[in-house]
Scaffold this motif. Structure first.
Motif, mmCIF file in Angstrom:
data_model
loop_
_atom_site.group_PDB
_atom_site.id
_atom_site.type_symbol
_atom_site.label_atom_id
_atom_site.label_comp_id
_atom_site.label_asym_id
_atom_site.label_seq_id
_atom_site.Cartn_x
_atom_site.Cartn_y
_atom_site.Cartn_z
ATOM 1 N N ALA A 94 34.202 54.872 -58.030
ATOM 2 C CA ALA A 94 33.831 54.768 -56.612
ATOM 3 C C ALA A 94 34.554 55.804 -55.751
ATOM 4 O O ALA A 94 33.955 56.413 -54.857
ATOM 5 N N ASN A 95 35.839 56.020 -56.021
ATOM 6 C CA ASN A 95 36.615 56.984 -55.255
ATOM 7 C C ASN A 95 36.076 58.400 -55.472
ATOM 8 O O ASN A 95 35.914 59.167 -54.520
ATOM 9 N N GLN A 96 35.799 58.726 -56.724
ATOM 10 C CA GLN A 96 35.248 60.045 -57.038
ATOM 11 C C GLN A 96 33.873 60.224 -56.393
ATOM 12 O O GLN A 96 33.557 61.300 -55.883
ATOM 13 N N GLN A 97 33.079 59.165 -56.411
ATOM 14 C CA GLN A 97 31.748 59.237 -55.792
ATOM 15 C C GLN A 97 31.859 59.580 -54.310
ATOM 16 O O GLN A 97 31.108 60.427 -53.802
ATOM 17 N N ALA A 98 32.775 58.949 -53.625
ATOM 18 C CA ALA A 98 32.956 59.201 -52.193
ATOM 19 C C ALA A 98 33.374 60.649 -51.943
ATOM 20 O O ALA A 98 32.856 61.311 -51.033
ATOM 21 N N GLN A 99 34.301 61.149 -52.767
ATOM 22 C CA GLN A 99 34.774 62.524 -52.601
ATOM 23 C C GLN A 99 33.662 63.532 -52.920
ATOM 24 O O GLN A 99 33.496 64.518 -52.213
ATOM 25 N N VAL A 100 32.916 63.268 -53.992
ATOM 26 C CA VAL A 100 31.831 64.172 -54.373
ATOM 27 C C VAL A 100 30.724 64.143 -53.316
ATOM 28 O O VAL A 100 30.156 65.183 -52.972
ATOM 29 N N LYS A 101 30.469 62.964 -52.761
ATOM 30 C CA LYS A 101 29.448 62.840 -51.715
ATOM 31 C C LYS A 101 29.826 63.697 -50.508
ATOM 32 O O LYS A 101 28.992 64.401 -49.939
ATOM 33 N N GLN A 102 31.092 63.653 -50.120
ATOM 34 C CA GLN A 102 31.571 64.452 -48.991
ATOM 35 C C GLN A 102 31.457 65.947 -49.315
ATOM 36 O O GLN A 102 31.015 66.741 -48.480
ATOM 37 N N LEU A 103 31.815 66.318 -50.526
ATOM 38 C CA LEU A 103 31.726 67.709 -50.952
ATOM 39 C C LEU A 103 30.274 68.201 -50.939
ATOM 40 O O LEU A 103 29.984 69.305 -50.461
ATOM 41 N N LEU A 104 29.366 67.382 -51.433
ATOM 42 C CA LEU A 104 27.947 67.746 -51.438
ATOM 43 C C LEU A 104 27.421 67.906 -50.013
ATOM 44 O O LEU A 104 26.639 68.814 -49.730
ATOM 45 N N ALA A 105 27.856 67.033 -49.112
ATOM 46 C CA ALA A 105 27.423 67.118 -47.712
ATOM 47 C C ALA A 105 27.923 68.411 -47.064
ATOM 48 O O ALA A 105 27.178 69.096 -46.350
ATOM 49 N N GLU A 106 29.175 68.758 -47.319
ATOM 50 C CA GLU A 106 29.740 70.000 -46.778
ATOM 51 C C GLU A 106 28.991 71.207 -47.307
ATOM 52 O O GLU A 106 28.633 72.121 -46.559
ATOM 53 N N ARG A 107 28.746 71.197 -48.615
ATOM 54 C CA ARG A 107 28.052 72.314 -49.261
ATOM 55 C C ARG A 107 26.623 72.443 -48.724
ATOM 56 O O ARG A 107 26.146 73.542 -48.466
ATOM 57 N N SER A 108 25.979 71.324 -48.535
ATOM 58 C CA SER A 108 24.616 71.314 -48.022
ATOM 59 C C SER A 108 24.562 71.853 -46.593
ATOM 60 O O SER A 108 23.656 72.618 -46.239
ATOM 61 N N ALA A 109 25.534 71.474 -45.778
ATOM 62 C CA ALA A 109 25.587 71.954 -44.391
ATOM 63 C C ALA A 109 25.796 73.471 -44.354
ATOM 64 O O ALA A 109 25.155 74.175 -43.560
ATOM 65 N N LYS A 110 26.680 73.972 -45.207
ATOM 66 C CA LYS A 110 26.914 75.416 -45.259
ATOM 67 C C LYS A 110 25.658 76.142 -45.720
ATOM 68 O O LYS A 110 25.291 77.184 -45.158
ATOM 69 N N ALA A 111 24.993 75.603 -46.717
ATOM 70 C CA ALA A 111 23.774 76.226 -47.225
ATOM 71 C C ALA A 111 22.697 76.262 -46.143
ATOM 72 O O ALA A 111 21.977 77.259 -46.004
ATOM 73 N N GLU A 112 22.607 75.196 -45.377
ATOM 74 C CA GLU A 112 21.620 75.133 -44.291
ATOM 75 C C GLU A 112 21.923 76.180 -43.224
ATOM 76 O O GLU A 112 21.016 76.825 -42.703
ATOM 77 N N SER A 113 23.207 76.363 -42.903
ATOM 78 C CA SER A 113 23.562 77.367 -41.896
ATOM 79 C C SER A 113 23.268 78.774 -42.404
ATOM 80 O O SER A 113 22.797 79.628 -41.646
ATOM 81 N N PHE A 114 23.526 79.048 -43.694
ATOM 82 C CA PHE A 114 23.181 80.348 -44.276
ATOM 83 C C PHE A 114 21.677 80.577 -44.218
ATOM 84 O O PHE A 114 21.209 81.663 -43.897
ATOM 85 N N LYS A 115 20.931 79.527 -44.529
ATOM 86 C CA LYS A 115 19.470 79.617 -44.536
ATOM 87 C C LYS A 115 18.944 79.918 -43.131
ATOM 88 O O LYS A 115 18.050 80.757 -42.963
#
Length: 147
Positions: free
Chosen positions: A55-76
């Motif tokens: 569960a802890n890893q899931q929360a951290q990975v979820k946050q990481l994926l959200a950050e990565r997705s936001a950066k990708a959207e801004s690049f796009k």
């Protein structure tokens, strides 16, 4: 005789129509467009099952994926804005963008390494490499189809 002639014309018409359809390239399957949040959730579920995340890893990975997705959207968005203004990136801009992407990948790897256990990280790297190879194969197939 008249029936034979009509049958022959019908046969010739059907076979020529079938040949026309054979020459056309099959259309790509259209996947439904997922929102960034849906893509992140789907990827999180896949990583959870493949890497047995707690569960802890899931929360951290979820946050990481959200950050990565936001950066990708801004690049796009930035790329789209340049394209709308008919601005072609210079060689220096392309090199800088490539360097920035490499830095993003390295930072993402470092974060994943801190989140995952050693065996999970190794498996994740293997999955990344398999995904990369699959994409290369698809690119080769696409180039063959379009040349």
């Amino acid at each position: 005789m008249k029936k034979l002639f009509i049958a022959a014309l019908l046969f010739a018409g059907v076979t020529s129509f079938a040949q026309d359809n054979m020459d056309q390239k099959p259309e790509r399957e259209h996947k439904e467009r997922l929102t960034p949040e849906q893509r992140n959730e789907k990827q999180l579920q896949k990583l959870t099952t493949e890497l047995s995340l707690d569960a802890n890893q899931q929360a951290q990975v979820k946050q990481l994926l959200a950050e990565r997705s936001a950066k990708a959207e801004s690049f796009k968005e930035a790329r789209k804005a340049k394209k709308e203004n008919n601005e072609k990136p210079t060689v220096e801009e392309k090199a800088a963008f490539k360097k920035q992407m490499e830095d993003e990948v390295a930072a993402n790897d470092a974060k994943m390494k801190t989140i995952l256990k050693a065996d999970q990280y190794t498996k994740w790297k293997t999955l990344q490499e398999q995904k990369r190879e699959k994409m290369k194969d698809k690119a080769k197939d696409y180039k063959k189809e379009n040349n």
